[in-house]
Scaffold this motif. Structure first.
Motif, PDB file in Angstrom:
ATOM      1  N   THR A  77      63.824  55.692  28.470  1.00  0.00           N
ATOM      2  CA  THR A  77      63.032  56.226  29.413  1.00  0.00           C
ATOM      3  C   THR A  77      63.363  57.658  29.591  1.00  0.00           C
ATOM      4  OG1 THR A  77      64.329  55.897  31.416  1.00  0.00           O
ATOM      5  CG2 THR A  77      62.913  54.083  30.766  1.00  0.00           C
ATOM      6  N   ASP A  78      62.465  58.542  30.099  1.00  0.00           N
ATOM      7  CA  ASP A  78      62.878  59.940  30.594  1.00  0.00           C
ATOM      8  C   ASP A  78      63.284  59.845  32.036  1.00  0.00           C
ATOM      9  OD1 ASP A  78      60.541  59.525  32.332  1.00  0.00           O
ATOM     10  OD2 ASP A  78      59.286  60.861  31.323  1.00  0.00           O
ATOM     11  N   THR A  79      63.552  60.598  32.698  1.00  0.00           N
ATOM     12  CA  THR A  79      64.155  60.914  33.963  1.00  0.00           C
ATOM     13  C   THR A  79      63.286  60.354  35.266  1.00  0.00           C
ATOM     14  OG1 THR A  79      63.606  63.352  34.248  1.00  0.00           O
ATOM     15  CG2 THR A  79      65.734  62.796  33.366  1.00  0.00           C
ATOM     16  N   SER A  80      61.985  60.286  34.800  1.00  0.00           N
ATOM     17  CA  SER A  80      61.290  59.470  35.854  1.00  0.00           C
ATOM     18  C   SER A  80      60.722  58.136  35.396  1.00  0.00           C
ATOM     19  CB  SER A  80      59.725  60.464  35.726  1.00  0.00           C
ATOM     20  OG  SER A  80      59.980  61.852  36.296  1.00  0.00           O
ATOM     21  N   GLY A  81      61.419  57.462  34.541  1.00  0.00           N
ATOM     22  CA  GLY A  81      61.122  56.213  34.298  1.00  0.00           C
ATOM     23  C   GLY A  81      60.093  55.887  33.150  1.00  0.00           C
ATOM     24  N   ARG A  82      59.588  56.759  32.761  1.00  0.00           N
ATOM     25  CA  ARG A  82      58.327  56.430  31.847  1.00  0.00           C
ATOM     26  C   ARG A  82      58.917  55.945  30.226  1.00  0.00           C
ATOM     27  NH1 ARG A  82      57.287  61.603  33.989  1.00  0.00           N
ATOM     28  NH2 ARG A  82      55.243  61.806  35.092  1.00  0.00           N
ATOM     29  N   THR A  83      58.017  55.264  29.889  1.00  0.00           N
ATOM     30  CA  THR A  83      58.681  54.693  28.654  1.00  0.00           C
ATOM     31  C   THR A  83      57.701  55.129  27.228  1.00  0.00           C
ATOM     32  OG1 THR A  83      57.070  52.726  28.392  1.00  0.00           O
ATOM     33  CG2 THR A  83      59.404  52.421  29.456  1.00  0.00           C
ATOM     34  N   SER A  84      57.737  54.846  26.211  1.00  0.00           N
ATOM     35  CA  SER A  84      57.024  55.487  25.186  1.00  0.00           C
ATOM     36  C   SER A  84      55.678  54.674  25.192  1.00  0.00           C
ATOM     37  CB  SER A  84      57.494  55.074  23.886  1.00  0.00           C
ATOM     38  OG  SER A  84      57.941  53.983  23.464  1.00  0.00           O
ATOM     39  N   VAL A  85      55.587  53.841  25.985  1.00  0.00           N
ATOM     40  CA  VAL A  85      54.053  53.134  26.202  1.00  0.00           C
ATOM     41  C   VAL A  85      53.578  53.518  27.615  1.00  0.00           C
ATOM     42  CG1 VAL A  85      52.901  51.074  26.513  1.00  0.00           C
ATOM     43  CG2 VAL A  85      54.612  51.270  24.767  1.00  0.00           C
ATOM     44  N   ASP A  86      52.208  54.415  27.261  1.00  0.00           N
ATOM     45  CA  ASP A  86      51.527  54.677  28.915  1.00  0.00           C
ATOM     46  C   ASP A  86      51.397  53.218  29.851  1.00  0.00           C
ATOM     47  OD1 ASP A  86      51.531  57.227  27.564  1.00  0.00           O
ATOM     48  OD2 ASP A  86      49.024  56.856  27.072  1.00  0.00           O
TER      49      ASP A  86
END
Length: 516
Positions: A339-348
């Motif tokens: 994840t990035d620092t905002s919790g996003r993964t590589s899948v939208d």
């Protein structure tokens, strides 16, 4: 089949998942799925406290350095700065929610010291029941809002054009349902339940990692698994955790003859990083020694550690004798869904938080009491992200097409045996390749099943996650933190010996407002 629609679907009921539900419930329609009861999470079992640089003599930069050194400098710097600088604000937010941390008679916070921390900065609740009290506090608010669906297991993510728009799930009666959501959040915990000796809730067996992998999400650092040195053992089985705070209060590790095991192993002795202490105990037991935690020097032990006292009594051990039988066991997954620092993964549309996520803050070895901190800090950041993003509701309805299950089924016990024998505290190339061969044999005989049982689904997930861990461990040809290769032992020394100067001016501060 049933169908639901919501703004946010959270899979998992640990601290991070419940915190997000609480933070978003006034702004979004939220549903929380949990496999069993709301209390069945690692967060609920957490005896240790929550680390944060909140006392005047402490500093975020010292906490930052301790985290990097414990993590053998494999940490992501930006994420780690967010963890330690936003931690104090999240402590204040927890207090606003009704959390009551332990205090001294003068009303100031009582701070504990644990392994690899340079000072006492650990906040506790009820001595050694921090996780339970945190969950109970947040749980009351969540239950009042009727957000939780118990006994509902996510079995497959619904993904269209690299966007996650919902989840297929199964209830306790085997009925399959589709839940569509603008944001799907994995908060399912790690994978340590795949080991026979572990500290985790029985539901924590890597399902979230399997779901993410099946959806095409990026995974990383699965080889870094932390083994806690002091699990209470009874007839060779783990029956509970003995918090590291016991060693922080003066307990120390000995063999059956009373010899101190950590005396010459590390400058911090019994408060060395967990990977170091676990290997010392592992080798002592391999050489036929019995290992104990000596608590005879701790005054008022029962008052300070009521949970540990209760565990010992339940399993027939007398605190009065002063020796608690302990063994290292699987405890925490440092890697997971990238994840990035905002919790996003590589899948939208798919997010991850807590132990299932790899935010990068733990590096190769988690610093004690940073897990609950990570849970609340990154839950807050993720909640801010979802509040600020425009919703993209799903338009379609996806037809259920079944899931893969094993044709040549194996037992849960056999999977654990493979993990314990070949991918444990110490690993090597031959053992890892043997584990991969075992798992590939089962995964090579799969079929699509339209109406599978929950056991069939979970068995497939467990074998898949076992293979992913073994392959990750095989690829890393070094020893670092929780990943120790006996065929690459010397490289570990540079991480153990490396130190950094404690000079605040060496690193420029970042904005300390939580959620920015």
């Amino acid at each position: 089949m049933k169908m639901r629609q919501t703004d946010v679907l959270i899979i998992g009921s640990g601290l991070s998942g419940l915190m997000i539900a609480e933070l978003l419930s006034l702004h979004k329609n939220v549903i929380v799925f949990t496999k069993d009861r709301l209390e069945d999470s690692n967060s609920y079992l957490a005896q240790g406290g929550i680390a944060a640089a909140v006392q005047e003599k402490d500093d975020w930069y010292d906490h930052f350095l301790d985290t990097l050194q414990a993590g053998c400098f494999h940490n992501k710097m930006i994420a780690t700065k967010h963890l330690v600088t936003e931690g104090p604000e999240m402590i204040r937010k927890l207090v606003e929610l009704g959390v009551e941390f332990d205090r001294k008679s003068d009303g100031t916070y009582e701070f504990g010291k644990e392994g690899a921390h340079n000072c006492a900065r650990i906040l506790h609740i009820g001595g050694d029941a921090t996780g339970r009290h945190l969950i109970d506090t947040v749980k009351k608010r969540i239950i009042e809002k009727n957000l939780v669906v118990e006994g509902e297991t996510a079995i497959r993510l619904i993904v269209e054009n690299n966007r996650c728009c919902g989840v297929w799930s199964m209830d306790v009666n085997g009925e399959i349902a589709a839940t569509y959501a603008n944001a799907v959040i994995l908060a399912t915990g790690g994978l340590s339940g795949l080991y026979p000796v572990n500290s985790n809730a029985s539901t924590i067996t890597g399902d979230g990692i399997a779901l993410a992998y099946d959806a095409g999400a990026e995974l990383s650092d699965l080889e870094f698994i932390q083994f806690h040195p002091t699990l209470l053992v009874n007839e060779g089985k783990s029956v509970g955790l003995v918090t590291e705070a016991v060693r922080g209060a003066g307990g120390f590790l000995v063999d059956e003859k009373g010899n101190r095991l950590m005396e010459n192993e590390h400058p911090s002795k019994d408060l060395a990083p967990r990977d170091v202490v676990s290997r010392v105990l592992f080798r002592a037991q391999r050489n036929g020694k019995k290992t104990f935690l000596d608590i005879r020097g701790i005054t008022n032990f029962q008052k300070k550690f009521p949970t540990v006292t209760g565990l010992c009594r339940k399993n027939g051990y007398s605190i009065g004798e002063g020796l608690i039988p302990v063994a290292p066991g699987a405890h925490f997954t440092m890697g997971g869904v990238e994840t990035d620092t905002s919790g996003r993964t590589s899948v939208d549309g798919l997010f991850a938080v807590g132990e299932v996520a790899n935010t990068g803050v733990h590096g190769a070895n988690r610093l004690a009491s940073n897990s609950l901190l990570e849970g609340v800090v990154f839950a807050n950041r993720l909640a801010d992200t979802i509040r600020s993003e425009r919703s993209s509701p799903s338009n379609g309805r996806v037809k259920w097409q079944g899931v893969e299950v094993l044709t040549d089924a194996t037992s849960y016990e056999h999977i654990r045996e493979i993990m314990n024998k070949y991918i444990s505290i110490e690993r090597n190339e031959d053992g890892l390749k043997t584990a991969i061969q075992h798992f590939k044999r089962y995964l090579g005989t799969t079929r699509i099943c339209e109406f599978p049982s929950l056991e069939e689904i979970q068995k497939y997930n467990q074998v898949l996650v076992g293979q992913l861990v073994a392959e990750s461990a095989l690829q890393r040809t070094e020893s670092r933190g929780g990943h120790y290769r006996t065929d690459y032992p010397d490289q570990h020394e540079k991480w153990k010996q490396r130190r950094v100067k404690r000079r605040k001016e060496c690193y420029e501060p970042v904005e300390t407002t939580a959620g920015t």
